[in-house]
Design a protein around this motif. Structure first.
Motif, PDB file in Angstrom:
ATOM      1  N   LYS A 197       5.613  10.793  -7.015  1.00  0.00           N
ATOM      2  CA  LYS A 197       7.008  11.248  -7.044  1.00  0.00           C
ATOM      3  C   LYS A 197       7.864  10.388  -7.962  1.00  0.00           C
ATOM      4  O   LYS A 197       8.703  10.898  -8.692  1.00  0.00           O
ATOM      5  CB  LYS A 197       7.597  11.259  -5.629  1.00  0.00           C
ATOM      6  N   ASN A 198       7.663   9.067  -7.916  1.00  0.00           N
ATOM      7  CA  ASN A 198       8.472   8.185  -8.751  1.00  0.00           C
ATOM      8  C   ASN A 198       7.708   6.889  -9.048  1.00  0.00           C
ATOM      9  O   ASN A 198       8.029   5.826  -8.508  1.00  0.00           O
ATOM     10  CB  ASN A 198       9.801   7.886  -8.067  1.00  0.00           C
ATOM     11  N   PRO A 199       6.721   6.953  -9.922  1.00  0.00           N
ATOM     12  CA  PRO A 199       5.885   5.768 -10.178  1.00  0.00           C
ATOM     13  C   PRO A 199       6.633   4.610 -10.838  1.00  0.00           C
ATOM     14  O   PRO A 199       6.415   3.452 -10.491  1.00  0.00           O
ATOM     15  CB  PRO A 199       4.779   6.299 -11.086  1.00  0.00           C
ATOM     16  N   ILE A 200       7.524   4.912 -11.747  1.00  0.00           N
ATOM     17  CA  ILE A 200       8.239   3.852 -12.470  1.00  0.00           C
ATOM     18  C   ILE A 200       9.097   3.027 -11.516  1.00  0.00           C
ATOM     19  O   ILE A 200       9.108   1.793 -11.585  1.00  0.00           O
ATOM     20  CB  ILE A 200       9.084   4.442 -13.622  1.00  0.00           C
ATOM     21  N   GLN A 201       9.791   3.696 -10.618  1.00  0.00           N
ATOM     22  CA  GLN A 201      10.646   2.988  -9.661  1.00  0.00           C
ATOM     23  C   GLN A 201       9.800   2.093  -8.744  1.00  0.00           C
ATOM     24  O   GLN A 201      10.172   0.952  -8.469  1.00  0.00           O
ATOM     25  CB  GLN A 201      11.448   3.992  -8.826  1.00  0.00           C
ATOM     26  N   ILE A 202       8.666   2.580  -8.303  1.00  0.00           N
ATOM     27  CA  ILE A 202       7.788   1.798  -7.421  1.00  0.00           C
ATOM     28  C   ILE A 202       7.243   0.576  -8.156  1.00  0.00           C
ATOM     29  O   ILE A 202       7.230  -0.529  -7.619  1.00  0.00           O
ATOM     30  CB  ILE A 202       6.646   2.685  -6.877  1.00  0.00           C
ATOM     31  N   LYS A 242       7.647  -5.960  -8.747  1.00  0.00           N
ATOM     32  CA  LYS A 242       7.357  -6.786  -9.923  1.00  0.00           C
ATOM     33  C   LYS A 242       6.409  -7.928  -9.558  1.00  0.00           C
ATOM     34  O   LYS A 242       6.509  -8.508  -8.487  1.00  0.00           O
ATOM     35  CB  LYS A 242       8.643  -7.358 -10.511  1.00  0.00           C
ATOM     36  N   ASN A 243       5.527  -8.228 -10.484  1.00  0.00           N
ATOM     37  CA  ASN A 243       4.585  -9.344 -10.354  1.00  0.00           C
ATOM     38  C   ASN A 243       3.626  -9.195  -9.179  1.00  0.00           C
ATOM     39  O   ASN A 243       3.131 -10.182  -8.655  1.00  0.00           O
ATOM     40  CB  ASN A 243       5.316 -10.684 -10.235  1.00  0.00           C
ATOM     41  N   GLU A 244       3.382  -7.994  -8.744  1.00  0.00           N
ATOM     42  CA  GLU A 244       2.524  -7.793  -7.578  1.00  0.00           C
ATOM     43  C   GLU A 244       1.401  -6.804  -7.872  1.00  0.00           C
ATOM     44  O   GLU A 244       1.332  -6.217  -8.944  1.00  0.00           O
ATOM     45  CB  GLU A 244       3.355  -7.283  -6.392  1.00  0.00           C
ATOM     46  N   ILE A 245       0.561  -6.602  -6.865  1.00  0.00           N
ATOM     47  CA  ILE A 245      -0.535  -5.643  -6.950  1.00  0.00           C
ATOM     48  C   ILE A 245      -0.290  -4.569  -5.895  1.00  0.00           C
ATOM     49  O   ILE A 245      -0.060  -4.880  -4.725  1.00  0.00           O
ATOM     50  CB  ILE A 245      -1.890  -6.336  -6.709  1.00  0.00           C
ATOM     51  N   LYS A 277       0.858  -1.187   0.000  1.00  0.00           N
ATOM     52  CA  LYS A 277       0.000   0.000   0.000  1.00  0.00           C
ATOM     53  C   LYS A 277       0.891   1.233   0.000  1.00  0.00           C
ATOM     54  O   LYS A 277       1.813   1.336   0.801  1.00  0.00           O
ATOM     55  CB  LYS A 277      -0.897   0.014   1.230  1.00  0.00           C
ATOM     56  N   ILE A 278       0.601   2.163  -0.910  1.00  0.00           N
ATOM     57  CA  ILE A 278       1.402   3.378  -1.045  1.00  0.00           C
ATOM     58  C   ILE A 278       0.455   4.565  -1.177  1.00  0.00           C
ATOM     59  O   ILE A 278      -0.611   4.456  -1.793  1.00  0.00           O
ATOM     60  CB  ILE A 278       2.313   3.292  -2.293  1.00  0.00           C
ATOM     61  N   THR A 279       0.877   5.700  -0.653  1.00  0.00           N
ATOM     62  CA  THR A 279       0.054   6.905  -0.795  1.00  0.00           C
ATOM     63  C   THR A 279       0.206   7.459  -2.203  1.00  0.00           C
ATOM     64  O   THR A 279       1.217   7.220  -2.882  1.00  0.00           O
ATOM     65  CB  THR A 279       0.460   7.987   0.223  1.00  0.00           C
TER      66      THR A 279
END
Length: 166
Positions: A16-21, A26-29, A8-10
């Motif tokens: 701020k950095n969607p690509i890095q997150i 990987k392979n998750e929700i 869970k992320i705000t």
């Protein structure tokens, strides 16, 4: 979906950095929230495949072959047979069948639906067979009960009491 979320992320942190997150998870929700309410989910392609891959579900849960046959849709094939309690099931569906399915009736049904190439669940195939048998057997009975078409009726010469002409 809430159960399957791995992180869970705000929304502010995600922006701020969607690509890095996304690459990190990987392979998750991932659940993206704002003010403690979920705004949207990020579902990785492999996680999505896991959710909708029925074969993987069968491998993991070790479902028996019979259960798999009942759950999964399939096209009609030459080795298909209805359940042993087919007549009782047909009665539950409101179709009264007095005798078991003959091998000729079954072969006729299978050959017709094989050519159609449609996919149905096992129970749906049985319902189709029951309706087909009901229809074909009632037509056969109607044909057998028809009167002889070569019979020529001979009118009687009697005039019933109370009618003119007597």
């Amino acid at each position: 979906m809430k159960i399957l979320v791995s992180k869970k992320i705000t929304l502010d942190l995600f922006c701020k950095n969607p690509i890095q997150i996304i690459e990190k998870e990987k392979n998750e929700i991932i659940s993206i929230s704002k003010n403690k309410k979920t705004v949207f989910y990020v579902i990785q392609p492999k996680a999505l495949k896991k959710l909708f891959d029925i074969k993987e579900y069968f491998v993991k849960s070790k479902i028996t072959k019979k259960e798999k046959k009942i759950i999964e849709k399939f096209p009609m094939h030459t080795n298909w047979i209805p359940d042993k309690d087919f007549i009782q099931k047909a009665a539950l569906w409101g179709i009264s069948l007095n005798e078991e399915v003959s091998k000729y009736e079954l072969a006729s049904f299978i050959s017709y639906w094989e050519a159609e190439g449609l996919f149905f669940h096992h129970i749906q195939w049985q319902q189709k067979l029951a309706r087909s048998l009901e229809r074909s057997r009632s037509m056969n009975n109607a044909i057998q009960q028809k009167k002889d078409i070569t019979y020529i009726p001979v009118p009687d010469q009697k005039t019933p009491d109370g009618f003119r002409g007597k």
